[in-house]
Write an enzyme that holds these catalytic residues in place. Sequence first.
Site, PDB file in Angstrom:
ATOM      1  N   ASN A  40      -2.075 114.863  24.887  1.00 15.74           N
ATOM      2  CA  ASN A  40      -1.969 113.885  25.972  1.00 15.74           C
ATOM      3  C   ASN A  40      -0.887 112.863  25.643  1.00 15.74           C
ATOM      4  O   ASN A  40      -0.375 112.834  24.531  1.00 15.74           O
ATOM      5  CB  ASN A  40      -3.304 113.146  26.143  1.00 15.74           C
ATOM      6  CG  ASN A  40      -4.308 113.932  26.978  1.00 15.74           C
ATOM      7  OD1 ASN A  40      -3.952 114.879  27.672  1.00 15.74           O
ATOM      8  ND2 ASN A  40      -5.561 113.538  26.904  1.00 15.74           N
ATOM      9  N   HIS A  75      -6.663 118.211  34.868  1.00 12.86           N
ATOM     10  CA  HIS A  75      -5.225 118.490  34.714  1.00 12.86           C
ATOM     11  C   HIS A  75      -4.726 119.479  35.774  1.00 12.86           C
ATOM     12  O   HIS A  75      -3.845 120.297  35.498  1.00 12.86           O
ATOM     13  CB  HIS A  75      -4.917 119.048  33.318  1.00 12.86           C
ATOM     14  CG  HIS A  75      -5.197 118.089  32.201  1.00 12.86           C
ATOM     15  ND1 HIS A  75      -4.239 117.273  31.659  1.00 12.86           N
ATOM     16  CD2 HIS A  75      -6.342 117.801  31.535  1.00 12.86           C
ATOM     17  CE1 HIS A  75      -4.777 116.540  30.692  1.00 12.86           C
ATOM     18  NE2 HIS A  75      -6.054 116.835  30.598  1.00 12.86           N
ATOM     19  N   HIS A 128      -4.785 126.629  25.070  1.00 11.98           N
ATOM     20  CA  HIS A 128      -6.072 126.668  24.372  1.00 11.98           C
ATOM     21  C   HIS A 128      -5.872 126.117  22.952  1.00 11.98           C
ATOM     22  O   HIS A 128      -5.049 126.675  22.200  1.00 11.98           O
ATOM     23  CB  HIS A 128      -6.549 128.132  24.345  1.00 11.98           C
ATOM     24  CG  HIS A 128      -7.784 128.373  23.549  1.00 11.98           C
ATOM     25  ND1 HIS A 128      -8.700 127.382  23.250  1.00 11.98           N
ATOM     26  CD2 HIS A 128      -8.271 129.502  22.979  1.00 11.98           C
ATOM     27  CE1 HIS A 128      -9.682 127.902  22.537  1.00 11.98           C
ATOM     28  NE2 HIS A 128      -9.445 129.176  22.357  1.00 11.98           N
TER      29      HIS A 128
HETATM   30 FE1  HDE Z   1      -8.783 119.272  28.000  1.00  9.77          FE
HETATM   31  N1  HDE Z   1      -9.276 120.746  29.329  1.00  9.77           N
HETATM   32  N2  HDE Z   1     -10.718 119.047  27.519  1.00  9.77           N
HETATM   33  N3  HDE Z   1      -8.330 117.670  26.806  1.00  9.77           N
HETATM   34  N4  HDE Z   1      -6.852 119.405  28.512  1.00  9.77           N
HETATM   35  C1  HDE Z   1      -8.427 121.416  30.109  1.00  9.77           C
HETATM   36  O1  HDE Z   1      -8.395 123.732  30.337  1.00  9.77           O
HETATM   37  C2  HDE Z   1     -11.699 119.915  27.825  1.00  9.77           C
HETATM   38  C3  HDE Z   1      -9.187 116.975  26.027  1.00  9.77           C
HETATM   39  C4  HDE Z   1      -5.807 118.732  27.974  1.00  9.77           C
HETATM   40  O2  HDE Z   1      -1.458 121.981  31.293  1.00  9.77           O
HETATM   41  C5  HDE Z   1      -9.063 122.580  30.794  1.00  9.77           C
HETATM   42  O3  HDE Z   1      -6.978 125.327  31.093  1.00  9.77           O
HETATM   43  C6  HDE Z   1     -12.933 119.552  27.161  1.00  9.77           C
HETATM   44  C7  HDE Z   1      -8.488 116.154  25.086  1.00  9.77           C
HETATM   45  C8  HDE Z   1      -4.587 119.119  28.622  1.00  9.77           C
HETATM   46  O4  HDE Z   1      -2.832 123.676  31.475  1.00  9.77           O
HETATM   47  C9  HDE Z   1     -10.499 122.553  30.296  1.00  9.77           C
HETATM   48  C10 HDE Z   1     -12.635 118.407  26.455  1.00  9.77           C
HETATM   49  C11 HDE Z   1      -7.164 116.377  25.318  1.00  9.77           C
HETATM   50  C12 HDE Z   1      -4.957 120.065  29.575  1.00  9.77           C
HETATM   51  C13 HDE Z   1     -10.479 121.349  29.372  1.00  9.77           C
HETATM   52  C14 HDE Z   1     -11.252 118.108  26.684  1.00  9.77           C
HETATM   53  C15 HDE Z   1      -7.082 117.328  26.399  1.00  9.77           C
HETATM   54  C16 HDE Z   1      -6.379 120.227  29.478  1.00  9.77           C
HETATM   55  C17 HDE Z   1      -8.888 122.622  32.283  1.00  9.77           C
HETATM   56  C18 HDE Z   1     -13.556 117.573  25.593  1.00  9.77           C
HETATM   57  C19 HDE Z   1      -5.968 115.742  24.629  1.00  9.77           C
HETATM   58  C20 HDE Z   1      -4.051 120.764  30.563  1.00  9.77           C
HETATM   59  C21 HDE Z   1      -7.983 123.789  32.576  1.00  9.77           C
HETATM   60  C22 HDE Z   1     -14.274 118.303  24.618  1.00  9.77           C
HETATM   61  C23 HDE Z   1      -5.870 116.087  23.224  1.00  9.77           C
HETATM   62  C24 HDE Z   1      -3.410 121.977  29.983  1.00  9.77           C
HETATM   63  C25 HDE Z   1      -7.698 124.381  31.296  1.00  9.77           C
HETATM   64  C26 HDE Z   1      -2.489 122.603  30.996  1.00  9.77           C
HETATM   65  C27 HDE Z   1      -7.117 121.133  30.252  1.00  9.77           C
HETATM   66  C28 HDE Z   1     -11.565 120.997  28.679  1.00  9.77           C
HETATM   67  C29 HDE Z   1     -10.620 116.973  26.131  1.00  9.77           C
HETATM   68  C30 HDE Z   1      -5.819 117.769  26.904  1.00  9.77           C
HETATM   69  C31 HDE Z   1     -11.578 122.487  31.352  1.00  9.77           C
HETATM   70  C32 HDE Z   1     -14.242 120.277  27.277  1.00  9.77           C
HETATM   71  C33 HDE Z   1      -9.100 115.246  24.026  1.00  9.77           C
HETATM   72  C34 HDE Z   1      -3.189 118.591  28.341  1.00  9.77           C
HETATM   73  O5  HDE Z   1     -10.791 123.695  29.554  1.00  9.77           O
END
Ligand code: HDE
Length: 700
Positions: free
Chosen positions: A154, A81, A345
């Site tokens: 999402n 993202h 978060h």
């Molecule tokens: Fe994320 N995801 N994600 N994700 N995600 C990040 O956090 C992660 C997942 C989502 O505009 C990171 O600050 C793991 C699902 C959005 O700043 C990180 C897993 C969904 C955004 C991270 C998932 C999301 C992130 C990268 C699986 C939809 C952007 C930078 C266990 C419900 C937020 C940050 C923004 C961002 C990890 C799965 C949505 C790396 C480990 C499912 C919208 O922490």
Amino acid sequence: MARTTKHGSEGQGNRADPELGQVAAERPGAPSMTTNQGVVIEDNRNSLKAGARGPTLLEDFILREKITHFDHERIPERIVHARGSGAHGWFRPYQSWASITRADFLQDPKRKTPVFVRFSTVAGGAGSNDTVRDVRGFAVKFYTREGNYDLVGNNIPVFFIQDAMRFPDLIHAVKPEPDREFPQAASAHDTFWDFASLMPESLHMLMWAMSDRAIPRSYRMMEGFGVHTFRFIDAAGGSRFVKFHWRPKLGSFSLVWDEAVKIAGADPDFHRRDLWDAIDQGDFPAFEFAVQIFDEEMAASFDFDVLDATKLIPEELVPLTPLGELVLDRNPDNFFAETEQVAFHPGHLVPGIDLSNDPLLQGRLFSYLDTQLSRLGSSNFHQIPVNRPKCPFANMQRGGHMRMSVEKGRVAYEPNSLDPLSPAQDPDRGYTHHPEAMESPKIRLRPESFADHHSQARLFWLSQTDVERTHMVAAFRFELSKVDTLAVRERMVGHLFDVHPELGGRVAAALGLEMDGDAAPVGREVAPSDPLSILKKAPETLATRKVGCLAVDGVSAATVDGFRRAVERKGGKLMIVSMKRGGFRSAEGEMIPADFFVQGGPSFLFDAVLLLGGATPPADFLMDAAARNFAADAFAHLKAIGADEGGVALLARAGIGEADFDEAVVPLASKVTPAAVSRFLSAAARHRLWSREAKVNAPV
Ligand code: HDE
């Protein structure tokens, strides 16, 4: 005129004097420029040197401070993202929802809660194109009176994987391949499809990712989802499961693939610009916040597991309850300070909202806090203005990099008896977790209830219109055509046969694979669910849409003005594209200013077009490739086209003869009739003429 300054003699010719108005004394009200220590800077353009032509001196602390700060301007981009756009706004519930949750921001329909929203793509880097095929992030930070609540969702209601353990592998597979660092922001390559084809749990999400949902027309025109099952907790401690939804007030709309690819070249910031412009012009994006509410007993009756993030709950099983509205009404003042530094978060929760045991969600609870430490560099990221709660906050945490707050007194521990005014725990108002009963073995095991990977993938396929299905087949064809390893292509298509024989068969044929699947699809029988299709529920509207009017010298200003007023009455905007950026000279003799030069304003940047070449179109208009492509692309992208005599000639030059005209191509007489205007407007409000697709794309 030549001018002598302390900086030497500069010949200005007839250009504006670049020195004029550049010193504080000539800019009344403007502050004097200073160093970060507040020392006023005399000269911001020349470094301190030993003589005008001599070496620069190390003692130039002003130069060194400026360059050092510049050298450290970037922070690590988000691992996923990274590319995103943000906006401020507010949320207001339609009524009090005290009956289902104690969350403070859902209690009072008169109270607005400030929010910051960040939309994003997932796979690409911070500088990647907006219109790539990808999932879009939809992250909302509510600054509630009881703390910040982040709904980090999402635009697709399910996910690729069921367990957080697989996330790094998924992301490594979709990111540029590590030896060559390409392709950027694209899943169309071997490693992604290799991984996907070995992870049948990703099938449902792949169906969504290959649908038009993954190429939205605008951030303002896409749905959002919390994906996981969460809990609402009421004041008495009662718990209900919920799934979160965002519904755009403008309806959901998508690009077509060829258009998305071309926009990526013409305007890599298409979605960012669209969001910015809409807010700037007062067309505030608005979304309805809704939930599906169900209890444990109901959850147990579903033939899928609500803790499995690869499954959705069809609205036929649990309808949506609209809770309130979100409006985005203010652009950030500074992209870095706000959009880049905002830290979401899923563990930023407020009383009244709780988690479920979804193993993907549980893993996210670790990841997001952890990633902020490396990205923002400090456990004090909550003190950055965009992350700071707007309610009071106090505890005994102290120190750390870049601590901004100045805590007073000698007491930084609890319990204490020395400072009766120091923060104390609060069992009455504090966050409490739902006391779910647990007794199970410690084990690494996926539940049997997570095993069906095909039924909901088929549900999605069956719920789409023919047009949408064709787009999915074309998307699978495109993506898999970029996969060099034949075995990967075959393995993936094998899975598609298991989802639905028609899907597998069409993709196999489109790829030139001679494959057959079993006649019987794998999994349960499913009934289609209409809300999963965006075309079935697309409203007819021109609101906030853009009409591109390609006009040349000699076209009547009255005609253009008439169209402009008609488009604006429907809530749209007309923009002039001309052969020169300055504009065109109308039949009435006025110079009508243009918004775009034809090469800078191709038709795929607009939702509908007018081709006004006049009665005797100029030769440069008819021969110009950009003008011809303007017409050809508008037709190929199924848009409404209004064309006068010269416009019809341009279409002909683009290979579109009058025999090809359909209900969305509206020929305009030299005196444009109200009937023609209204025919054009209603074709434009329909967004695209899907029946034209058979004429412009070979069948798949
Ligand atoms: Fe994320 N995801 N994600 N994700 N995600 C990040 O956090 C992660 C997942 C989502 O505009 C990171 O600050 C793991 C699902 C959005 O700043 C990180 C897993 C969904 C955004 C991270 C998932 C999301 C992130 C990268 C699986 C939809 C952007 C930078 C266990 C419900 C937020 C940050 C923004 C961002 C990890 C799965 C949505 C790396 C480990 C499912 C919208 O922490």
